[in-house]
Design a protein around this motif. Structure first.
Motif, mmCIF file in Angstrom:
data_model
loop_
_atom_site.group_PDB
_atom_site.id
_atom_site.type_symbol
_atom_site.label_atom_id
_atom_site.label_comp_id
_atom_site.label_asym_id
_atom_site.label_seq_id
_atom_site.Cartn_x
_atom_site.Cartn_y
_atom_site.Cartn_z
ATOM 1 N N TRP A 58 78.841 18.923 31.347
ATOM 2 C CA TRP A 58 79.856 19.916 31.725
ATOM 3 C C TRP A 58 80.928 20.018 30.648
ATOM 4 N N GLY A 59 81.334 21.263 30.349
ATOM 5 C CA GLY A 59 82.367 21.456 29.340
ATOM 6 C C GLY A 59 83.273 22.629 29.652
ATOM 7 N N ARG A 60 84.406 22.679 28.934
ATOM 8 C CA ARG A 60 85.370 23.765 29.119
ATOM 9 C C ARG A 60 86.090 24.072 27.813
ATOM 10 N N ILE A 61 86.205 25.360 27.493
ATOM 11 C CA ILE A 61 87.075 25.872 26.435
ATOM 12 C C ILE A 61 87.992 26.890 27.091
ATOM 13 N N THR A 65 91.681 21.232 20.793
ATOM 14 C CA THR A 65 90.849 20.381 21.647
ATOM 15 C C THR A 65 90.104 21.225 22.667
ATOM 16 N N LEU A 66 88.953 20.738 23.039
ATOM 17 C CA LEU A 66 88.158 21.262 24.140
ATOM 18 C C LEU A 66 87.659 20.058 24.932
ATOM 19 N N THR A 67 86.928 20.277 25.993
ATOM 20 C CA THR A 67 86.441 19.169 26.818
ATOM 21 C C THR A 67 84.943 19.296 27.034
ATOM 22 N N LEU A 68 84.203 18.257 26.671
ATOM 23 C CA LEU A 68 82.795 18.129 27.056
ATOM 24 C C LEU A 68 82.588 16.705 27.535
ATOM 25 N N HIS A 69 82.241 16.559 28.811
ATOM 26 C CA HIS A 69 82.024 15.228 29.366
ATOM 27 C C HIS A 69 80.633 14.733 28.946
ATOM 28 N N VAL A 70 80.628 13.845 27.973
ATOM 29 C CA VAL A 70 79.382 13.357 27.378
ATOM 30 C C VAL A 70 78.636 12.500 28.386
ATOM 31 N N GLY A 71 77.344 12.749 28.555
ATOM 32 C CA GLY A 71 76.534 11.987 29.498
ATOM 33 C C GLY A 71 75.712 10.918 28.818
ATOM 34 N N ALA A 72 75.187 10.006 29.626
ATOM 35 C CA ALA A 72 74.361 8.925 29.078
ATOM 36 C C ALA A 72 73.053 9.440 28.508
ATOM 37 N N GLY A 73 72.687 10.669 28.829
ATOM 38 C CA GLY A 73 71.476 11.252 28.265
ATOM 39 C C GLY A 73 71.512 11.351 26.758
ATOM 40 N N THR A 74 72.710 11.276 26.181
ATOM 41 C CA THR A 74 72.834 11.342 24.720
ATOM 42 C C THR A 74 72.145 10.161 24.043
ATOM 43 N N PHE A 75 71.939 9.041 24.786
ATOM 44 C CA PHE A 75 71.306 7.861 24.201
ATOM 45 C C PHE A 75 69.795 7.811 24.462
ATOM 46 N N LEU A 76 69.284 8.747 25.258
ATOM 47 C CA LEU A 76 67.866 8.682 25.596
ATOM 48 C C LEU A 76 67.008 9.037 24.387
ATOM 49 N N PRO A 77 65.937 8.295 24.170
ATOM 50 C CA PRO A 77 65.053 8.618 23.048
ATOM 51 C C PRO A 77 64.265 9.894 23.327
#
Length: 344
Positions: A228-231, A201-213
């Motif tokens: 933001w993410g962390r490995i 596992t790793l961590t990437l905090h998914v933002g709402a920008g992922t839904f922007l066209p």
């Protein structure tokens, strides 16, 4: 490249409004190198993957980041998308023209926030008042931030509190789920373990920008929002060791893939990582960290469809998506899966 090259027709009835039950009962389209397609199921993973392969999951946890409030008599909707510090978040705002710097927005359950300033992309910085952690305030006042293509067709309900979390969800901070991992159950993970397929596992905090066209006409003119993410070093070492031993690194979800590709060096060594990434992957990109990807079916003209086209080739993915539409696969966050293995 022209953005319209990544367009395709998708009937509205192909959009899944609820997940498969049980989760691992979802269908899965296997796409191999050379454009070979196989209709499979998620439960076939232990038979498809090889001993020594490693699946990489994102352990981010979705927070109830969608808020409905008032500034005086005006209604204001806010979707938090990136933490700034302990009390401040960036948010996309509906009815933003009614906000001014310094306005107090009142949300349910006594939660209030100050609109501090508007950013160049149109989003706002909110500072939440009080001493309680913002996460606790959101549990009282917020709703799960379902993607607009689901939320526009039905109301968010209590079932989404669990349906929109993966079994790996641990680190609070995402406003969108790493949806490929929604298909996994403890029983499936146990079967993968028995087949010699590992997981990290790793961590990437998914933002709402992922839904922007994508509004630009050319891909080079589009700008991704940072996430933001962390490995950690131990995970990076284990992934490098698995690959050195002949195993394949298979990312579960585009979020895990984007973080891995942000952390890898030119020699294919995954390094520890902590910070923001805004990597944008389009055809022509050379993948260095991963050997395969499990992901759901994405929107037309989206950055995620561009990513899978970079991995497998645009023609292959157009053919695969046409096959999925005709074959009545379920699309998007609550939909079915695809497994993309370019080297096999």
């Amino acid at each position: 490249m022209r953005v319209d090259l990544f367009d395709f027709e998708l009937p509205a009835e192909r959009i899944a409004l609820r997940p498969a039950r049980p989760r691992d009962a979802a269908r899965m389209l296997l796409v191999r190198g050379g454009g070979i397609l196989e209709d499979r199921g998620v439960r076939d993973l232990p038979a498809i993957l090889r001993e020594g392969d490693v699946l990489v999951f994102n352990d981010t946890r979705v927070i109830p980041a969608q808020l409905e409030g008032r500034r005086g008599e005006a209604r204001v909707g806010a979707t938090l998308h990136k933490r700034i510090d302990l009390r401040r978040w960036q948010a996309f705002v509906r009815n933003a023209r009614r906000l001014r710097t310094g306005d107090i927005v009142e949300f349910p359950a006594g939660v209030t926030a100050i609109a501090e300033d508007q950013l160049p992309d149109g989003s706002w910085t909110f500072r939440f008042e009080g001493d309680e952690p913002v996460e606790l305030l959101l549990e009282r006042a917020g709703r799960m931030p379902l993607p607009p293509y689901i939320a526009g067709k039905r109301e968010t309900d209590e079932a989404d509190r669990s349906d929109y979390q993966t079994m790996f969800a641990r680190e609070k901070g995402a406003v969108a789920a790493p949806t490929a991992a929604l298909h996994f159950t403890p029983e499936l993970v146990e079967a993968l373990d028995k087949a010699g397929v590992g997981h990290e596992t790793l961590t990437l905090h998914v933002g709402a920008g992922t839904f922007l066209p994508v509004k630009a006409e050319e891909t080079q003119d589009h700008r991704m929002h940072a996430e933001w993410g962390r490995i950690d070093p131990v995970t990076a070492d284990r992934l490098n060791a698995a690959r050195a031993g002949g195993g394949r690194i298979v990312s579960v979800g585009t979020t895990s893939l984007r973080l891995l590709e942000s952390a890898v060096d030119d020699d294919g060594i995954i390094r520890p990582f902590e910070g923001d990434t805004s990597i944008f992957i389009t055809p022509g990109y050379r993948f260095r960290a991963i050997d395969g990807l499990m992901t759901n079916f994405h929107l037309p003209r989206s950055t995620l469809f561009m990513l899978v086209s970079a991995l497998m080739g645009l023609d292959t993915m157009q053919t695969a998506y046409s096959h999925a539409v005709v074959g009545e696969y379920r699309f998007y966050s609550y939909g079915d899966a695809s497994l993309l293995l370019p080297g096999s």
